[in-house]
Every structure is written in structure tokens, then in C-alpha cells.
Design an enzyme around this catalytic site. Structure first.
Site, PDB file in Angstrom:
ATOM      1  N   ASP A 100      10.402 -34.982  97.648  1.00 21.00           N
ATOM      2  CA  ASP A 100       9.908 -34.205  98.776  1.00 21.00           C
ATOM      3  C   ASP A 100       8.466 -33.781  98.539  1.00 21.00           C
ATOM      4  O   ASP A 100       8.155 -33.091  97.573  1.00 21.00           O
ATOM      5  CB  ASP A 100      10.771 -32.954  98.982  1.00 21.00           C
ATOM      6  CG  ASP A 100      12.184 -33.294  99.414  1.00 21.00           C
ATOM      7  OD1 ASP A 100      12.331 -33.990 100.416  1.00 21.00           O
ATOM      8  OD2 ASP A 100      13.135 -32.859  98.735  1.00 21.00           O
TER       9      ASP A 100
ATOM     10  N   ASP B 109       8.611 -36.784  91.746  1.00 24.43           N
ATOM     11  CA  ASP B 109       9.291 -35.911  92.684  1.00 24.43           C
ATOM     12  C   ASP B 109       9.368 -36.648  94.017  1.00 24.43           C
ATOM     13  O   ASP B 109       8.586 -37.585  94.267  1.00 24.43           O
ATOM     14  CB  ASP B 109       8.521 -34.590  92.825  1.00 24.43           C
ATOM     15  CG  ASP B 109       9.234 -33.612  93.720  1.00 24.43           C
ATOM     16  OD1 ASP B 109      10.450 -33.428  93.551  1.00 24.43           O
ATOM     17  OD2 ASP B 109       8.579 -33.029  94.606  1.00 24.43           O
TER      18      ASP B 109
ATOM     19  N   ASP C  47       4.208 -32.353  93.533  1.00 26.45           N
ATOM     20  CA  ASP C  47       3.354 -31.612  94.462  1.00 26.45           C
ATOM     21  C   ASP C  47       3.464 -30.106  94.279  1.00 26.45           C
ATOM     22  O   ASP C  47       2.747 -29.358  94.930  1.00 26.45           O
ATOM     23  CB  ASP C  47       3.722 -31.954  95.911  1.00 26.45           C
ATOM     24  CG  ASP C  47       5.087 -31.395  96.305  1.00 26.45           C
ATOM     25  OD1 ASP C  47       6.064 -31.651  95.560  1.00 26.45           O
ATOM     26  OD2 ASP C  47       5.176 -30.707  97.333  1.00 26.45           O
TER      27      ASP C  47
END
Length: 380
Positions: free
Chosen positions: A40, A38, A237
Site C-alpha cells: 500500500d 511494502d 512509503d
């Protein structure tokens, strides 16, 4: 995935229920052929690289790991994202970037003939993806679209775009959303994501969109088609997109605490949100993962105390030795209905031990024990 690289196991009250983070005897960059990263909250936040990300990815790539960047952010084109990564010191090409705009465009193209007009609610990234699939993006419901594609419109998206989407959706047009992330991390804090904009249209129309992005299967399909990964490791995250997406796809995952997920949320995670590995940041790719060992089980000290939410009958007392769960220098357990932690060492190892307690107690549910005091001790 070759089970020999792990030292942990899945166990619990149902098939596939993870009761603690797993260990890995080799660096993750050697145990897996491809990292599905991922962006961001993992690689960057607000455009700036997250500490340790650039060097960690450089070393992982030099060691032979293929790096692919998988993001629910549909606002930017793969070319733009690759250029940004390269500027940060992470060499990447457009083919290394897979986004939810590509996934939703394929989903729409599978159902509509080439040349179909699609109302575009989003930015250039979604426009390019639609055109790549032979679809024609249009700006207004007056342009006679046959479907609606909604993606993140950036911080300056005018309210009129949500009104246009609502007019079209209310008329009964098929509605597709690139993703439904309610929030996104930025350099200034947590901000509303595309999911928040989707909620606005839902409220206005009473309808639900078809969603392509993580954790939905279309995104996993798009990723596999574009990367050809054989032993992938999802790195993210977010519990509700990255980790759940890995769970849905049946692949292993690494949760890093550099984005939106807090340590308390990790402990309260339901089975589909429990990562294979839990770490502070991307440096975890370069090292083996420690064993989280159960010395019996954590006694039924929480029985009847309301500590387990939604757990199956008996799962809270399924394990039982006061010795608890160990990771490196820490031992975690439950005493008088509260988390207890003894020992010393890295805070992340303490969190891993606590996960073994919380997930083991919860089984197929969610552990609701208050973790504030014990996490404060760890600085988490």
C-alpha cells in the site's frame, strides 16, 4: 551489506546516526539481492498500480533482483495478494508475500500450544494465518478463547467486532495485534488503519497489545525466515513502519514518496526514520543513487533559534561551512535560521540536499525548521 556499493557514509553525534541520504554507484537492483517491498502506497493504492511501479519491478526482476512483498495489511491472504499483483502485471506467487498476519500468528503459536482457541478480530487473511500455525480461530468471547488476535478488518468491519475484542481483553486475555498503522492510503485518500481500531480497544480496556507488524522485530524475523534474503533492501512509503522496521532490523532502506509520507516529514525525521535512500518512486531501483556531499557543515545559523527538537547538546552546531550540502545541481544550507536552496535540477535531488542539512543539524533529534517555502519551490 557491502559498503563498497555506497558513496555516502553514516556520521553524526552518536553511533549509527545517519546525517544524509547515501549514494550508490550501481543500480539498487544490482547492489541488493532482494527488495522487501511494502504494498500500500508503494506498489498500489486503492487497488490500482502506482505510476511506474509495474514496469520498474519488471525490469528489476529481469535483472536478477528477488522481489518479496512485505505488508502490514493482514486483511487478505497471500494467495489473494499474489493474484492481485499478477492481475496488475507483476507476476507473483503466494510465497512472495509476507504479511503481518503471518508474523502475529507465529508470535502467538510460539507462546500457546497447538489447538488453542484464539478470538479472531479481522478477516480471512488473519484466519488463514492462525490456522497455518495450528491455532483455532473463534468468533466470540463465549467460545472460550485463550488469546485475542486483532488485524485490519476492512472498510465494512462492524463495531460489534471491536466490542467483542474489548470484552475479551478486559477479561485479561493475552492480546496480539498484527500491526498498529494508524492510517492506510486508498485510491480516494488516507483512511484509518488497524492502529486506529487498536486504539479503540485500548481506550475501552486500558491495556496494550503485543504487536507483530512493522516496525517490530517479529515482522523482520518472519520476513527473513520466508525470503532467505542476504542483502535485502526495504522499500516503503512510511517512516514509522517501513523505515523504522529497516532501522530495527539493521538493513538498508529506500523511501518512496508515493504514499503517506510528505517531504516535510522526511526533513523532520528522527534517526530511526531516516532512510538510506530517498526517491520519488520505484524507478529508483533501476538507477544509481546520487552522492549527497557535505562541504564542511551547515553553520550554526540555527543555534538558539529553536530549530532542533530533542537534539543532543551541541549537535545543532556540530557542522560548519556556509557552503552547505550538495546533491546533483542543488546546494542546500541554512541562512538566518531558514532553509536556503540554490541551483536547479530534479526536485528529488533538492530534497536530498535538504535532508543533508536537516538531518545534520538535528543529529540525534528532529529538525524543526520551517520547510514550507523551500519545498514549495521544489513543488513538494
Amino acid at each position: 551489506m557491502n559498503q563498497s556499493v555506497r558513496t555516502g557514509v553514516r556520521s553524526g553525534t552518536g553511533p549509527g546516526v545517519r546525517t544524509r541520504p547515501e549514494g550508490c554507484e550501481r543500480p539498487l537492483s544490482e547492489a541488493y539481492d532482494t527488495a522487501l517491498l511494502d504494498l500500500d502506497g508503494v506498489v498500489y493504492a486503492g487497488g490500482a498500480a502506482i505510476p511506474h511501479a509495474v514496469r520498474s519491478l519488471e525490469l528489476a526482476r529481469e535483472g536478477g533482483m528477488h522481489l518479496a512483498y512485505v505488508t502490514n495489511n493482514a486483511a487478505r491472504t497471500p494467495e489473494t495478494v499474489a493474484g492481485h499483483l499478477t492481475e496488475l502485471g507483476i507476476p507473483a506467487g503466494p510465497g512472495d508475500v509476507i504479511n503481518s498476519a503471518q508474523a502475529v500468528a507465529r508470535l502467538i503459536a510460539d507462546e500457546l500450544p497447538a489447538g488453542s482457541r484464539v478470538l479472531l478480530i479481522g478477516t480471512e487473511g488473519l484466519r488463514v494465518a492462525l490456522r497455518e500455525r495450528g491455532l483455532v480461530p473463534v468468533e466470540s468471547v463465549d467460545d472460550d478463547p485463550v488469546a485475542v488476535a486483532q488485524g485490519y478488518g476492512g472498510p465494512d468491519m462492524p463495531w460489534s467486532r471491536l466490542m467483542e475484542a474489548s470484552y475479551a481483553v478486559a477479561r485479561g486475555l493475552p492480546w496480539f495485534a498484527s500491526n498498529t498503522d494508524l492510517t492506510i492510503p486508498t485510491g480516494r485518500g488516507i483512511a484509518p488503519g488497524n492502529g486506529s481500531a487498536v486504539e479503540v480497544v485500548k481506550i475501552a480496556t486500558g491495556r496494550e497489545p503485543r504487536v507483530a507488524g512493522k516496525p517490530q522485530p517479529p515482522m523482520h524475523r518472519e520476513t527473513v525466515l520466508r525470503t532467505g534474503a542476504r542483502r535485502p533492501l526495504v522499500v516503503g512509503d512510511r517512516l514509522d513502519t517501513d523505515i523504522e522496521g529497516a532501522f530495527v532490523g539493521g538493513v538498508d532502506s529506500l523511501l518512496v514518496l508515493t504514499g503517506v509520507t510528505t517531504a516535510a516529514q522526511v526533513l523532520a525525521a528522527r534517526p530511526e526514520h531516516r532512510a538510506t535512500y530517498v526517491a520519488e518512486d520505484l524507478r529508483a531501483l533501476l538507477v544509481p543513487q546520487p552522492v549527497v556531499s557535505v562541504s564542511g557543515a551547515v553553520s550554526g545559523a540555527v543555534s538558539g533559534a529553536g530549530a532542533v527538537s530533542g537534539a543532543v547538546s551541541g549537535s545543532a552546531s556540530a557542522s560548519a561551512s556556509a557552503e552547505g550540502v550538495r546533491c546533483a545541481g542543488w546546494t542546500a544550507s541554512v541562512v538566518d535560521g531558514e532553509f536556503a536552496l540554490e541551483g536547479e535540477g530534479a526536485a528529488i535531488d533538492g530534497l536530498r540536499a535538504l535532508c543533508g542539512v536537516a538531518w545534520g543539524l538535528a543529529g540525534e533529534g528532529s529538525c524543526a525548521l520551517d520547510s514550507g517555502k523551500v519545498l514549495a519551490r521544489l513543488g513538494l
